[in-house]
Enzyme design. Structure first.
Site, mmCIF file in Angstrom:
data_model
loop_
_atom_site.group_PDB
_atom_site.id
_atom_site.type_symbol
_atom_site.label_atom_id
_atom_site.label_comp_id
_atom_site.label_asym_id
_atom_site.label_seq_id
_atom_site.Cartn_x
_atom_site.Cartn_y
_atom_site.Cartn_z
ATOM 1 C CG ASP A 108 18.071 -7.463 -21.860
ATOM 2 O OD1 ASP A 108 18.784 -7.559 -20.836
ATOM 3 O OD2 ASP A 108 17.934 -6.402 -22.507
ATOM 4 C CE LYS B 104 15.588 -5.168 -20.372
ATOM 5 N NZ LYS B 104 15.768 -3.783 -20.826
ATOM 6 C CG ASP C 277 18.806 -3.314 -19.412
ATOM 7 O OD1 ASP C 277 18.804 -4.351 -20.117
ATOM 8 O OD2 ASP C 277 17.786 -2.650 -19.160
ATOM 9 N NE ARG D 207 24.592 0.015 -25.880
ATOM 10 C CZ ARG D 207 24.022 1.186 -25.629
ATOM 11 N NH1 ARG D 207 24.757 2.253 -25.438
ATOM 12 N NH2 ARG D 207 22.713 1.289 -25.602
HETATM 13 N N1 BES Z 1 16.790 -5.155 -25.179
HETATM 14 C C1 BES Z 1 16.791 -3.825 -24.697
HETATM 15 C C2 BES Z 1 16.098 -2.840 -25.648
HETATM 16 C C3 BES Z 1 14.624 -3.054 -25.912
HETATM 17 C C4 BES Z 1 13.684 -2.251 -25.293
HETATM 18 C C5 BES Z 1 14.181 -4.002 -26.816
HETATM 19 C C6 BES Z 1 12.346 -2.422 -25.571
HETATM 20 C C7 BES Z 1 12.836 -4.183 -27.075
HETATM 21 C C8 BES Z 1 11.924 -3.391 -26.469
HETATM 22 C C9 BES Z 1 18.240 -3.338 -24.507
HETATM 23 O O1 BES Z 1 19.148 -4.322 -24.172
HETATM 24 C C10 BES Z 1 18.244 -2.353 -23.392
HETATM 25 O O2 BES Z 1 17.923 -2.723 -22.307
HETATM 26 N N2 BES Z 1 18.627 -1.114 -23.698
HETATM 27 C C11 BES Z 1 18.699 -0.074 -22.726
HETATM 28 C C12 BES Z 1 19.989 0.688 -22.938
HETATM 29 C C13 BES Z 1 20.301 1.685 -21.858
HETATM 30 C C14 BES Z 1 20.598 0.970 -20.538
HETATM 31 C C15 BES Z 1 21.499 2.503 -22.280
HETATM 32 C C16 BES Z 1 17.486 0.830 -22.918
HETATM 33 O O3 BES Z 1 17.111 1.068 -24.070
HETATM 34 O O4 BES Z 1 16.924 1.267 -21.921
HETATM 35 ZN ZN ZN Z 2 18.721 -6.203 -24.798
HETATM 36 MN MN MN Z 3 19.223 -4.723 -22.092
#
Ligand code: BES
Ligand code: ZN
Ligand code: MN
Length: 511
Positions: A278, A285, A355, A359
């Site tokens: 990711d 990121k 990101d 979902r």
């Molecule tokens: N894979 C990440 C979430 C994550 C964060 C997993 C830390 C493991 C450790 C997910 O895909 C993500 O990036 N989520 C975002 C969502 C937001 C953009 C609404 C997040 O949590 O910042």
């Molecule tokens: Zn993710």
């Molecule tokens: Mn993500």
């Protein structure tokens, strides 16, 4: 993997490199735990005093090694801390046993065989010791002895995992103990399978190679497997999986891996987030947030491992695993913030942040899983950073569309020693995902971000199907120093909960 045996020897007569005993914190200092009687006797009944002189306190995870006294066949005694002494009449908790066995096994890296003389009152306690030891002994495959590629990292006998765990003090001829030990061995092997997959670098595990792993395991354990490749996904209208995967050179996959039992009358569907890397996509990121994102397929790894475990344990329940596999990368073909995707369900989603990809892939898999009308659906995902902020690094959040089911999953997790907590899905957070151009957006309010993600997923689950969502973003990947049976890297979070849920469903304990 490390072997697990039930030994008929006593702690004094066992031929091994070391014998492990338990020590606890008592009111007046260190207390030697039950199971260590023969060892204590060899020390003239002064084992506790000797250990105290060496600085031992009995604290959880503390390891003290000392040369064995005359009369013991093993040359080394390893005392491991179990923490507080339980109240009178209570045995040591299973999780305390699991963690202590894990710490001991880790401290015995490089040894061939060790006897574990920890307090095992019954078969379940023996299972906890076995499980903890096998999980604690884990080392990532390429670091195991002999697995080196001859260049890079050197692996010698000293870094090889403990070869054999001999459980002492149980009843080796008792069917219940034998079954418990066999179950621990299978469960630990499958948790370690999940860990290996999570730890693989993302250039060695992409959606295609992950799907191939599932095919290989399916063949070995008699499971039915179907893989939808990018052509099939496009044709089938899987807009979520395609939208997330289209920026990558490694196209997405949806894997259905199914275990069926002829006498089963219930079917459990498990859905796993399998983002093999990711990067965030176009909503890239920043450095500091992407180094561990190979762990973003931990949900799919847990689901895969749990389906194989159910098969190996021969549980009388059907378990269907859905692995939603994609790589989230930025490129000229990637989904843009602002794009609208038509999901497998037919709903449209405005992608405001690429990101928030988990979902999207889960939504398609949840809709597809719902079509088969399973008796329950559980999804597992490293879904949100917000859940890590809320619950920390050791606890996963549980959301559900059914309060009773959420409570059951929480109780089951507690029973198997996985830390979790029930989280709400407040309906007022839904309006934050309203979109002027689509049925909903893939992002809502920042506050309560973990719950917003849960509400998004809920829209894609079949109306009358009990569903629970486990957000394992905190516990899936451990960056700190190893502790108990938890290694650095992939942990195998949620596998034990899923397997016990399958066992409970088979036993008819649920719904
Ligand atoms: N894979 C990440 C979430 C994550 C964060 C997993 C830390 C493991 C450790 C997910 O895909 C993500 O990036 N989520 C975002 C969502 C937001 C953009 C609404 C997040 O949590 O910042
Ligand atoms: Zn993710
Ligand atoms: Mn993500």
């Amino acid at each position: 993997m490390t072997a697990l045996t039930l030994s008929t020897s006593s702690a004094a007569t066992l031929r091994a490199d070391a014998v492990v005993v338990g020590v606890a914190k008592g009111a007046k200092g260190v207390v030697v735990a039950p199971g260590a009687e023969a060892v204590d006797k060899a020390f003239g009944g002064k084992l506790a005093a000797v250990l105290e002189t060496l600085g031992a306190s009995g604290a959880e995870g503390e390891v003290t090694k000392l040369p064995a006294a005359d009369g013991l066949k093993a040359p080394v005694v390893l005392a491991v801390g179990l923490g507080e002494t339980p109240a009178k009449g209570d045995g040591f908790g299973h999780e305390a046993l699991r963690r202590a066995a894990g710490s001991a096994a880790r401290a015995l890296t490089g040894s061939k065989k060790a006897g574990f003389a920890l307090p095992v009152e019954d078969a379940e306690a023996a299972a906890a010791v076995g499980e903890g030891a096998l999980l604690g002994a884990y080392t990532y495959a390429p670091n195991r002895n002999g697995a080196s590629n001859g260049k890079g990292k050197k692996n010698d006998a000293k870094s090889a995992p403990l070869g054999e765990v001999a459980l002492l003090g149980g009843k080796p001829r008792d069917k219940e103990f034998q079954a418990a030990a066999a179950r621990s061995e299978t469960l630990a092997a499958e948790i370690n399978r999940a860990r290996d997959l999570i730890n693989l670098p993302p250039n060695d595990l992409d959606p295609k190679t992950f799907a191939a792993e599932a095919q290989t395991a399916a063949k070995e354990f008699g499971l039915k497997v179907e893989v939808l490749d990018e052509k099939a996904l496009k044709k089938g209208g899987y807009g979520g999986l395609m939208g997330v995967g289209q920026g990558s050179q490694s196209p997405p996959r949806l894997v259905r891996i199914a275990y069926t039992h002829p006498k089963a009358d219930k079917t459990l569907a498990l859905v796993g987030k399998g983002i093999t890397y990711d990067s965030g996509g176009i909503s890239l990121k920043p450095a500091g947030h992407n180094e561990t994102m190979k762990c973003d397929m931990s949900g799919a790894a847990a689901v895969f491992a749990a389906v194989v475990a159910a098969a190996r344990l021969g549980l009388a329940v059907n378990v269907t695993g859905w692995l939603a596999l994609a790589e989230n990368m930025p490129s000229g073909s990637a989904t843009r913030p602002g794009d609208v995707l038509t999901m497998y369900s037919g709903k449209t989603v405005e992608v405001l942040n690429t990101d928030a990809e988990g979902r999207l892939v889960l939504a398609d898999a949840l809709t597809r899983a719902s079509e088969e009308s399973p008796d329950a659906i559980v999804d597992v995902a490293t879904l949100t950073g917000a859940m890590v902020l809320a619950l920390g690094h050791r606890t996963f959040g549980i959301m559900a569309n059914d309060d009773a089911f959420r409570t059951s999953v929480h109780e089951i997790a507690e029973e198997v020693g996985e830390q979790s907590w029930p989280m709400p899905m407040p309906s007022e957070l839904r309006k934050g995902m309203d979109s002027p151009v689509a049925d909903l957006a893939n992002m809502g309010e920042r506050m309560g971000g973990g719950l917003v993600a849960g509400l998004f997923l809920k829209e894609f689950v079949g109306e009358d199907i009990p569903w629970a969502h486990l957000d394992i973003a905190g516990p899936a990947f451990h960056e700190g120093a190893p502790w108990g049976y938890t290694p650095k890297g992939g942990t195998g979070s949620a596998v034990r909960t899923l397997v016990r849920l399958a066992e409970r469903t088979a036993a008819g304990d649920l719904g």
